[in-house]
Scaffold this active site. Structure first.
Site, mmCIF file in Angstrom:
data_model
loop_
_atom_site.group_PDB
_atom_site.id
_atom_site.type_symbol
_atom_site.label_atom_id
_atom_site.label_comp_id
_atom_site.label_asym_id
_atom_site.label_seq_id
_atom_site.Cartn_x
_atom_site.Cartn_y
_atom_site.Cartn_z
ATOM 1 N N SER A 187 1.006 -1.081 -0.136
ATOM 2 C CA SER A 187 0.032 0.206 -0.079
ATOM 3 C C SER A 187 0.866 1.199 -0.016
ATOM 4 C CB SER A 187 -0.941 0.159 1.250
ATOM 5 O OG SER A 187 -1.724 1.105 1.198
ATOM 6 N N ARG A 196 -0.602 -3.616 -7.303
ATOM 7 C CA ARG A 196 -1.702 -4.364 -6.753
ATOM 8 C C ARG A 196 -2.917 -3.529 -7.151
ATOM 9 N NH1 ARG A 196 -3.797 -2.831 -0.700
ATOM 10 N NH2 ARG A 196 -5.726 -3.162 -1.921
ATOM 11 N N THR A 252 -7.080 1.299 4.418
ATOM 12 C CA THR A 252 -6.622 0.418 5.778
ATOM 13 C C THR A 252 -7.335 0.761 6.727
ATOM 14 O OG1 THR A 252 -4.160 0.632 4.996
ATOM 15 C CG2 THR A 252 -4.614 0.070 7.208
ATOM 16 N N CYS A 307 -0.113 -5.782 -17.668
ATOM 17 C CA CYS A 307 0.205 -6.562 -16.447
ATOM 18 C C CYS A 307 1.520 -5.730 -16.237
ATOM 19 C CB CYS A 307 0.520 -7.835 -17.001
ATOM 20 S SG CYS A 307 1.652 -8.566 -15.748
ATOM 21 N N CYS A 364 4.317 -13.746 -11.954
ATOM 22 C CA CYS A 364 3.015 -13.104 -11.503
ATOM 23 C C CYS A 364 3.217 -12.435 -10.141
ATOM 24 C CB CYS A 364 1.687 -14.107 -11.537
ATOM 25 S SG CYS A 364 0.256 -13.462 -10.762
ATOM 26 N N CYS A 399 -1.467 -9.193 -8.462
ATOM 27 C CA CYS A 399 -2.041 -7.852 -8.448
ATOM 28 C C CYS A 399 -3.529 -8.068 -8.931
ATOM 29 C CB CYS A 399 -1.264 -6.819 -9.399
ATOM 30 S SG CYS A 399 -1.534 -7.010 -11.192
ATOM 31 N N CYS A 440 -5.078 -8.620 -14.575
ATOM 32 C CA CYS A 440 -5.430 -9.227 -15.698
ATOM 33 C C CYS A 440 -6.738 -9.993 -15.770
ATOM 34 C CB CYS A 440 -4.443 -10.485 -15.813
ATOM 35 S SG CYS A 440 -4.377 -11.626 -14.592
#
Length: 585
Positions: free
Chosen positions: A90, A335, A371, A528, A554, A557, A560
């Protein structure tokens, strides 16, 4: 798997075997294929999927309140990452209210919140300049802390274990379990030691079933189980959908002469065009560290746009490059973010469980903060779950009071006030219209309008054919401030066990070549942020292309699964422990 304080379910009862050939075939198949053997089951009062802020807040609150009421409640948290916090990423500049509800003495207990936010800035970037903008009161960070959320989550995981929560990292939930009445019964973890052809390897280990009277899904944004759960149980109204952003981030160590501890800067404009929602952030942490990144709304239209390369252009802007020059990158990550707001929320509960945190979608988009709301939702759900599991009664638990608690909470009030900000950027004026409305709404109206804007279309449907756009000429990386994508991926610590099933599943393996490449110019290779997807020359068919998935790259995140215009890619969990190993993110 042995769990302190858990109660093992009795094994499957003996069933009289009928003397006909079909039964013999099943028995022989089970003897030959360990993947068909029954899974061991373990019983808990509450099962929590995901050891992020929401899931751990729920687990901690359950144990704290149970102890106050002198009640015994068994709680388990499972986490697909190699360790708690490994998959957490984050900004992050967090509000501490919910943390203080759990631990009023968090400072004395050593929570890793070390740098208070001291100065706020808002900038409008053009290609060469940075102009100051009025700072909306809602975006003030006074009293907040600039943190590594992965480190905060690790600390919360330790506190949960101290309270008696069973916390299992390297454990991927692959299936929702349903009772005969259709209620959620718990989850099953995936089998380990399966090869790419879905056959057991010598290291094969059967997955586990974790049963709970309540199952809380805290998987984060676009979780693999949550997305199926929402569809199966009809938790989102027809015509409603979530919309997302992609956040790309780096942590740098910069020259101490340029470091301004506690400074928080948000940017709008460059490198994004006026039709694309998004913005940048620069947070000065402690120890000469700076957290910076770019968020790109995944409802963008141009298939040639690369969020990763837009982030490189952001860093190369004179306002940013001057800060980074002479520094070094410590980590990288990306992400997806839930950006739909109040009008995109699904129903939060269902028979047997509930959704908490980003699995539901509580992020405050103008603040770029979620959060505190994630943790608060975990607290609310925990209070309702404790009451339900300790009150007895037959039948599935229905946490309807959780939805009511949410509507009476600070989360609802906050999201209601900003509900029209994000969709206001869909006007023909694009960024300029959105900025004007956002300023009016956040500074004066504060959400008191009698109407609610709706999002236009799902993100994947917003992508336009390549024929409507021109390719974007992105500059080559200089390897000092800007980097190629594989160099960045190497900084995530990403690893996946070799010879396991590809966790990026295609519903139809012809769609990419037949549709996505000719119509959308192969957008997977651009959206991506980890270089997972490639269109390569097909040696077996000269003059044609083939689609390649580099699943080992990968970083989980979920972009895709969200942005694929054909909705042909399905992200499922790989073997537990795979994926990124984020540090200081």
């Amino acid at each position: 798997m042995a769990c302190a304080g858990s109660r093992a379910a009795p094994g499957p009862s003996a069933v009289p075997q009928r003397a006909f050939s079909a039964a013999r075939v099943v028995r022989e198949a089970q003897e030959d294929n360990p993947m068909l053997e029954p899974r061991e089951a373990m019983e808990y009062d509450v099962v929590i999927v995901g050891a992020g802020p929401a899931g751990l807040a729920a687990a901690i609150r359950l144990k704290q309140q149970a102890a106050k009421e002198d009640k015994d409640v068994s709680v388990v948290v499972i986490e697909k990452g190699g360790e708690v916090g490994a998959h957490t990423l984050s900004g992050a500049c967090i509000e501490t209210g919910p943390l203080e509800e759990l631990f009023p003495d968090w400072k004395e207990q050593g929570a890793p919140l070390n740098q208070p936010a001291l100065h706020d800035h808002m900038k409008l970037l053009t290609a060469k300049h940075a102009f100051p903008l009025p700072h909306p009161p809602q975006m003030s960070n006074e009293g907040n802390y600039i943190v590594s959320l992965s480190n905060v989550v690790r600390w919360l995981g330790e506190k949960a274990e101290e309270l008696g929560v069973d916390v299992f990292p390297m454990t991927a939930a692959s299936e929702v379990l349903y009772a005969e009445d259709g209620s959620v019964r718990g989850i099953a973890t995936n089998d380990a030691g399966v090869d790419k052809n879905f056959q057991p390897k010598p290291t094969f280990t059967r997955g586990m079933e974790l049963h709970g009277r309540v199952t809380l899904f805290a998987e984060g944004c676009h979780g693999s189980l949550t997305k199926g759960l929402i569809r199966r149980l009809g938790l989102r109204e027809d015509g409603k959908f979530q919309t997302y952003g992609l956040g790309i981030k780096e942590v740098w160590e910069v020259d101490s002469a340029k470091h301004c501890p506690g400074t928080v800067t948000h940017t709008m404009g460059y490198p994004l065009d006026f039709k694309t929602y998004g913005g940048g952030f620069i947070y000065h942490m402690e120890d000469n560290k700076v957290s910076l990144g770019l968020v790109v709304g995944l409802d963008y239209q141009n298939p040639y746009l690369s969020p990763y390369k837009e982030f490189q252009r952001f860093k190369a802007h004179p306002f940013v490059a001057g800060l980074l020059d002479g520094g070094r990158v410590l980590s990288y990550g990306a992400r997806a973010l839930v950006e739909g707001g109040l009008q995109s929320l699904p129903r939060l509960y269902f028979p047997g469980g509930a959704l908490v945190g980003d699995a539901a979608g509580f992020m405050n988009v103008p603040k770029i903060k979620g959060t505190h709301n994630a943790m608060k939702s975990g607290i609310l759900a925990a209070d309702c779950a404790l009451k339900a599991v300790t009150s007895g009664g037959d039948g599935p638990v229905v946490l309807a009071d959780y939805e009511e608690a949410f509507k009476a909470s600070s989360i609802y009030k906050e999201l209601h006030e900003v509900r029209n900000v994000r969709p206001s950027f869909h006007t023909p004026l694009g960024m300029w219209g959105g900025m004007l409305w956002s300023g009016l709404d956040t500074m004066l109206l504060k959400g008191r309008t009698p109407f609610t804007f709706q999002h236009k279309d799902p993100d994947h449907a917003m992508l336009q054919p390549a024929a409507m756009h021109s390719p974007i000429d992105y500059p080559k990386p200089d390897n000092k401030i800007t980097f190629d994508i594989l160099t960045s991926v190497s900084r995530t610590g990403t690893d996946h066990m070799e010879n396991q099933p590809v966790h990026l599943r295609l519903a139809d393996d012809t769609v990419e070549i037949a549709t996505n490449l000719p119509v959308f110019a192969g957008p997977e290779q651009r959206f991506c942020p980890a270089g997972v997807y490639e269109y390569l020359d097909d040696e077996a068919n000269p003059g044609k292309k083939r689609f390649q998935i580099n699943s080992q790259n990968c970083i989980h995140c979920k972009t895709c699964d969200i942005k694929d215009p054909s909705q042909n890619i399905n992200w499922v969990v790989p073997e537990g422990g795979g994926g990124p190993q984020y540090v200081d993110t």
